[in-house]
Design a protein around this motif. Sequence first.
Motif, PDB file in Angstrom:
ATOM      1  N   GLN A  46       0.806  -1.226   0.000  1.00 22.09           N
ATOM      2  CA  GLN A  46       0.000   0.000   0.000  1.00 22.09           C
ATOM      3  C   GLN A  46       0.840   1.276   0.000  1.00 22.09           C
ATOM      4  O   GLN A  46       0.294   2.379  -0.052  1.00 22.09           O
ATOM      5  CB  GLN A  46      -0.946  -0.002   1.204  1.00 22.09           C
ATOM      6  CG  GLN A  46      -1.951  -1.150   1.182  1.00 22.09           C
ATOM      7  CD  GLN A  46      -2.773  -1.249   2.454  1.00 22.09           C
ATOM      8  OE1 GLN A  46      -2.654  -0.424   3.366  1.00 22.09           O
ATOM      9  NE2 GLN A  46      -3.604  -2.281   2.550  1.00 22.09           N
ATOM     10  N   THR A  47       2.152   1.141   0.063  1.00 25.21           N
ATOM     11  CA  THR A  47       2.990   2.337   0.133  1.00 25.21           C
ATOM     12  C   THR A  47       3.097   3.057  -1.206  1.00 25.21           C
ATOM     13  O   THR A  47       3.441   4.239  -1.244  1.00 25.21           O
ATOM     14  CB  THR A  47       4.403   1.983   0.626  1.00 25.21           C
ATOM     15  OG1 THR A  47       4.942   0.940  -0.209  1.00 25.21           O
ATOM     16  CG2 THR A  47       4.378   1.505   2.073  1.00 25.21           C
ATOM     17  N   GLN A  48       2.801   2.361  -2.291  1.00 22.59           N
ATOM     18  CA  GLN A  48       2.840   2.990  -3.605  1.00 22.59           C
ATOM     19  C   GLN A  48       1.907   4.194  -3.669  1.00 22.59           C
ATOM     20  O   GLN A  48       2.192   5.186  -4.347  1.00 22.59           O
ATOM     21  CB  GLN A  48       2.458   1.975  -4.685  1.00 22.59           C
ATOM     22  CG  GLN A  48       2.313   2.557  -6.096  1.00 22.59           C
ATOM     23  CD  GLN A  48       3.598   3.188  -6.596  1.00 22.59           C
ATOM     24  OE1 GLN A  48       4.674   2.692  -6.308  1.00 22.59           O
ATOM     25  NE2 GLN A  48       3.477   4.272  -7.334  1.00 22.59           N
ATOM     26  N   GLY A  49       0.802   4.121  -2.939  1.00 22.60           N
ATOM     27  CA  GLY A  49      -0.163   5.210  -2.961  1.00 22.60           C
ATOM     28  C   GLY A  49       0.429   6.516  -2.459  1.00 22.60           C
ATOM     29  O   GLY A  49       0.070   7.600  -2.950  1.00 22.60           O
ATOM     30  N   GLU A  50       1.312   6.441  -1.472  1.00 23.36           N
ATOM     31  CA  GLU A  50       1.911   7.678  -0.966  1.00 23.36           C
ATOM     32  C   GLU A  50       2.873   8.273  -1.989  1.00 23.36           C
ATOM     33  O   GLU A  50       2.929   9.495  -2.167  1.00 23.36           O
ATOM     34  CB  GLU A  50       2.622   7.441   0.374  1.00 23.36           C
ATOM     35  CG  GLU A  50       3.151   8.727   0.964  1.00 23.36           C
ATOM     36  CD  GLU A  50       3.111   8.767   2.482  1.00 23.36           C
ATOM     37  OE1 GLU A  50       3.413   9.831   3.052  1.00 23.36           O
ATOM     38  OE2 GLU A  50       2.773   7.746   3.107  1.00 23.36           O
ATOM     39  N   ILE A  51       3.626   7.416  -2.667  1.00 18.52           N
ATOM     40  CA  ILE A  51       4.531   7.909  -3.713  1.00 18.52           C
ATOM     41  C   ILE A  51       3.726   8.593  -4.821  1.00 18.52           C
ATOM     42  O   ILE A  51       4.058   9.695  -5.264  1.00 18.52           O
ATOM     43  CB  ILE A  51       5.357   6.758  -4.316  1.00 18.52           C
ATOM     44  CG1 ILE A  51       6.089   5.972  -3.213  1.00 18.52           C
ATOM     45  CG2 ILE A  51       6.344   7.289  -5.350  1.00 18.52           C
ATOM     46  CD1 ILE A  51       7.077   6.763  -2.414  1.00 18.52           C
ATOM     47  N   ALA A  52       2.656   7.931  -5.247  1.00 19.65           N
ATOM     48  CA  ALA A  52       1.810   8.505  -6.296  1.00 19.65           C
ATOM     49  C   ALA A  52       1.168   9.802  -5.833  1.00 19.65           C
ATOM     50  O   ALA A  52       1.034  10.758  -6.605  1.00 19.65           O
ATOM     51  CB  ALA A  52       0.731   7.496  -6.702  1.00 19.65           C
ATOM     52  N   GLY A  53       0.774   9.855  -4.558  1.00 20.39           N
ATOM     53  CA  GLY A  53       0.160  11.060  -4.024  1.00 20.39           C
ATOM     54  C   GLY A  53       1.123  12.233  -3.979  1.00 20.39           C
ATOM     55  O   GLY A  53       0.747  13.377  -4.266  1.00 20.39           O
ATOM     56  N   VAL A  54       2.367  11.959  -3.610  1.00 22.53           N
ATOM     57  CA  VAL A  54       3.383  13.019  -3.610  1.00 22.53           C
ATOM     58  C   VAL A  54       3.544  13.586  -5.015  1.00 22.53           C
ATOM     59  O   VAL A  54       3.574  14.813  -5.205  1.00 22.53           O
ATOM     60  CB  VAL A  54       4.729  12.473  -3.093  1.00 22.53           C
ATOM     61  CG1 VAL A  54       5.859  13.448  -3.397  1.00 22.53           C
ATOM     62  CG2 VAL A  54       4.661  12.209  -1.593  1.00 22.53           C
ATOM     63  N   LYS A  55       3.624  12.704  -5.990  1.00 27.09           N
ATOM     64  CA  LYS A  55       3.780  13.167  -7.377  1.00 27.09           C
ATOM     65  C   LYS A  55       2.574  13.990  -7.818  1.00 27.09           C
ATOM     66  O   LYS A  55       2.725  15.071  -8.397  1.00 27.09           O
ATOM     67  CB  LYS A  55       3.968  11.964  -8.301  1.00 27.09           C
ATOM     68  CG  LYS A  55       4.175  12.338  -9.768  1.00 27.09           C
ATOM     69  CD  LYS A  55       4.405  11.107 -10.628  1.00 27.09           C
ATOM     70  CE  LYS A  55       4.590  11.500 -12.091  1.00 27.09           C
ATOM     71  NZ  LYS A  55       4.811  10.301 -12.946  1.00 27.09           N
ATOM     72  N   GLU A  56       1.367  13.482  -7.533  1.00 23.62           N
ATOM     73  CA  GLU A  56       0.154  14.188  -7.946  1.00 23.62           C
ATOM     74  C   GLU A  56       0.075  15.572  -7.316  1.00 23.62           C
ATOM     75  O   GLU A  56      -0.177  16.575  -8.002  1.00 23.62           O
ATOM     76  CB  GLU A  56      -1.086  13.376  -7.548  1.00 23.62           C
ATOM     77  CG  GLU A  56      -2.400  14.086  -7.898  1.00 23.62           C
ATOM     78  CD  GLU A  56      -3.606  13.467  -7.213  1.00 23.62           C
ATOM     79  OE1 GLU A  56      -4.720  13.672  -7.722  1.00 23.62           O
ATOM     80  OE2 GLU A  56      -3.449  12.814  -6.169  1.00 23.62           O
ATOM     81  N   ARG A  57       0.290  15.641  -6.009  1.00 26.02           N
ATOM     82  CA  ARG A  57       0.166  16.927  -5.321  1.00 26.02           C
ATOM     83  C   ARG A  57       1.245  17.909  -5.763  1.00 26.02           C
ATOM     84  O   ARG A  57       0.967  19.084  -6.002  1.00 26.02           O
ATOM     85  CB  ARG A  57       0.231  16.722  -3.806  1.00 26.02           C
ATOM     86  CG  ARG A  57      -0.965  15.994  -3.256  1.00 26.02           C
ATOM     87  CD  ARG A  57      -0.914  15.951  -1.741  1.00 26.02           C
ATOM     88  NE  ARG A  57      -1.852  14.968  -1.218  1.00 26.02           N
ATOM     89  CZ  ARG A  57      -2.013  14.694   0.063  1.00 26.02           C
ATOM     90  NH1 ARG A  57      -1.292  15.337   0.968  1.00 26.02           N
ATOM     91  NH2 ARG A  57      -2.890  13.779   0.466  1.00 26.02           N
TER      92      ARG A  57
END
Length: 462
Positions: A79-90
């Motif tokens: 589930q940690t991929q979501g945080e990486i993707a969120g950092v990129k999106e934001r």
Amino acid sequence: MEQHTLSPVDGSIYVSRALSSTEEIHATIERATQSQKEWQSTSLETRKSICKQAIANFVNNQQVIRQELTMMMGRPLTQTQGEIAGVKERALSMIEQAEQALATITLADKPGFTRYIKRVPFGNVLVIAPWNYPYLTAINAVIPALLAGNCVILKHSAQTPLCSERLVQAFEGTGLPHGVFQFLHTDHPSTEHMIQHPQIDYVAFTGSVAGGAMVEKNAAGRFIGVGLELGGKDPAYVRADADIDYAVETLVDGAFFNSGQSCCGIERIYLHESIHDQFVEKAVALTKQYRLGNPTSSKTTLGPVVRTSAADFVRSQIEDAISKGAVTHINESLFSESKPGTPYLAPQILTNVDHTMRLMTEESFGPVVGIQSVFSDEEAIALMNDSQFGLTAAIFSSDVPTATRLGEHVETGTVFINRCDYLDPELAWTGVKNSGRGCTLSTIGFEMLTRPKSFHIKSLND
């Protein structure tokens, strides 16, 4: 003096870091001060380019970052991929919004005068980030602060010290001037000393209500800005006309993702009495499908909470609720890893709850949710507002106009309709009551990290 990070995965010391000395703290702040004017004079296009490259570097290092994240705070590796993707999106969204957000405000023509308002940086911004979403919470302030021309000093929770190091590392080789973005590892007294430092011009804090009070106390009298994202006890209301299956799927995830350790996670659910039993039955069945265990395993969907004391706090809330008549619906024996004296805690759903119970009033920050039956929209809204917190609230209904009108009466910074537990980087992220003050994200978030400077120019040639 060293600070040790105990991993909730196995209780071992995962990382140790020397705490910054007073001399190192002062030297770091001085470097920022010396670099700030140069950074402020750098074009916005250059700042945007540097931030884009840093985010690319961060994403490219995600395998290491994800493993560290799991070991430091216990989120399942899957589930940690979501945080990486969120950092990129934001980050990319804020980079895109920067030109509009930081644009000079030009006023209507006035004969003989030129008038405009610039947005100028404060100077040095101290970002204090928590452990539960350590990269996402930090990036909310770091990227817009840098884009606005501020220098940033990042201090992460002692639970996730590697996060500040990885973010600063991502800017290496991007052309960022020395001293513009730095990190420090500090204890509580040293953090308070930093807030009091005359060359710290703004503090962006995410954490507990007590932590927010500490920031305000130490910033008092210097008239600097502070941004505070604090606690939450976020409610959801499911109306009689809602899509039950969709609401169950969304709200169970909103309650239990990241082991319930989200400031905007769902901690209270109010159900119209006509759908109460149906919703609870489906929610219990879905919750039983979770797999509690070692978060490095691909089979695990629910990891430990951050530490044993946090698990014990949730257990005490559950015991209090049961003593006052609440009914539990999850047999803890279904989750063999859940054991007293450990941070491994089974998810739990309770019904027959009310607001005399700590479970429904105190922030839980764990995998537990209370469900209360209501007979009307008015009762639901009154209960949603019966809280010292006001971060987000969610309403589920097939009648979106009515749900939206109800949302006007909910005392929160964000109202979700048919979703929950999500930050849209183009919307203002803010809270009311004990959930804090100030704002991150959106073009409004940039206003928190700049000050207006007016120019009033009279022509002498007319």
